[in-house]
Design an enzyme around this catalytic site. Sequence first.
Site, PDB file in Angstrom:
ATOM      1  N   HIS A 120       1.420   2.299  -3.539  1.00  0.00           N
ATOM      2  CA  HIS A 120       0.292   3.094  -4.026  1.00  0.00           C
ATOM      3  C   HIS A 120       0.386   4.531  -3.510  1.00  0.00           C
ATOM      4  CE1 HIS A 120      -2.111   0.057  -5.990  1.00  0.00           C
ATOM      5  NE2 HIS A 120      -2.212  -0.693  -4.907  1.00  0.00           N
ATOM      6  N   GLU A 175       0.827  -1.212   0.000  1.00  0.00           N
ATOM      7  CA  GLU A 175       0.000   0.000   0.000  1.00  0.00           C
ATOM      8  C   GLU A 175       0.861   1.263   0.000  1.00  0.00           C
ATOM      9  OE1 GLU A 175      -2.949  -0.406  -0.746  1.00  0.00           O
ATOM     10  OE2 GLU A 175      -3.165  -2.543  -0.257  1.00  0.00           O
TER      11      GLU A 175
END
Length: 496
Positions: free
Chosen positions: A269, A266
């Site tokens: 991202h 994550e």
Amino acid sequence: MSYSALSQHFQQQYHLQHIAAICGWDQATMMPAGGNQARAEAMSTLAVLSHQQLQDPRLADWFAAAESPTNTEPALTAEQKISLQAMQRQWRDATMLPSDLVGAFSLAGSRCEHAWRSLRPANDWAGFLPLFEEVLNLSRQVAAARAEVLGLSRYDSLLEQFEPGMRTATLDPLFDGVKQWLPSLITEVQAKQAGDRVLQPQGSFATAQQKALGLEIMQLLGFDFNHGRLDVSVHPFCGGVSEDVRLTTRYDEQDVAQALMGVIHETGHARYEQGLPAQWRSLPVGQARSMGVHESQSLFFEMQLARHPAFIAKLAPLLVQQFGEQPAFSADNLSKLYTRVKPGLIRVDADEVTYPAHVMLRYEIERDLIEGKLQAKDLPERWDQLMQQYLGISTQGNYKDGCMQDIHWTDGSFGYFPSYTLGAMYAAQQAQAMQTELGSFDQLISQDLPSVFDWLQHNIWQHASLLETDQLITQACGQPLTANAFKLHLEQRYLR
């Protein structure tokens, strides 16, 4: 000036998206269960308001005027022309759907997703099916409306939302090519690893310490904590907006790797979001190019970087610092542990060699669901069939670890799954190009990790949606999309 009016209008749209993103994050992390009905209705109303704003009748006139320079309408710069096209694409996407369908789709998705959070652990397919059928029915209506306007198949019209320009005509031969070499690669790697002695870390591992480790790794990876935070959710995700990025993970006190690798994924991202050009962020052109490009960043961080021996050499002492010394935390053992290949049930826990099989399975199923070739009630049977075909594993009767395991279809995100394997291919191409330009990862990770992020900033992040995907990848990597670099990466890491 019409372009200026359009810019102001789409900045307001961005503000509505900001509110929706934070409401969605709160729903997944902090909101009490009793608030779901009210939240679902509020988010449905917000979705309708956002949609109605994009249907403002003034937009058509503004677009026409901006495209035709006059004495009162100055000619646009090259970047403004690209920005105009991105706004037109978002406007087109909104005007092709009636508001009542948008509202119904949002409400059904919110209800299904919330129910899934309790129905999945209970393995309750019968309870989930009617909610899912409603979402699928509305998704088909959305696909049909989009397909008619865009002149595409129903599934391609949904794929266009996540991967602009990508079509099943490209995906089918690309994935068929992977199927030709992936099964034998999985077999070869498992045979090669059969004699390895791998130690499992001995826990338990307190959640508070796992979070502290995750935060330290995020800092190592350059995450800006002034514009983001880490929380807990049932399904890890990266949400919010570029100025306020919300990451989540989930913790298992018997397995430190799950949360750790989730955080790293994550963070990839998040770094992409935080690296988007500030001057364009509030306009469509300043947002992420596609979900495949987005996934290329998370998979670059998780697979290309975090599982490389040079990065694991940095990670090992941090694990010892948090949980104490044990043989399993040696860098050599961690390298073996984090590159183990074994077919499993759960996509998010899959190794990078078997992961494409999970994605191709979902791609084939969702394509047929949207095209009407597969009905919702037959999903478990098809899932079991393909899991046995691709990975040799049965999911018969095991819905929670089978067709109910992912959040995507609960809110109608059909067309998203191909992005994961496209992202892996883009990531491999980027890693190959970066090392050709800057030197091997052995040197870069151990001696100059920030240069890795500088390369990504220069070649990927700063371009946002100013380039088409093929242009972006070709400019960064020297060639358009191909599976060759991905195949070579897997062979070099796992067979040599």
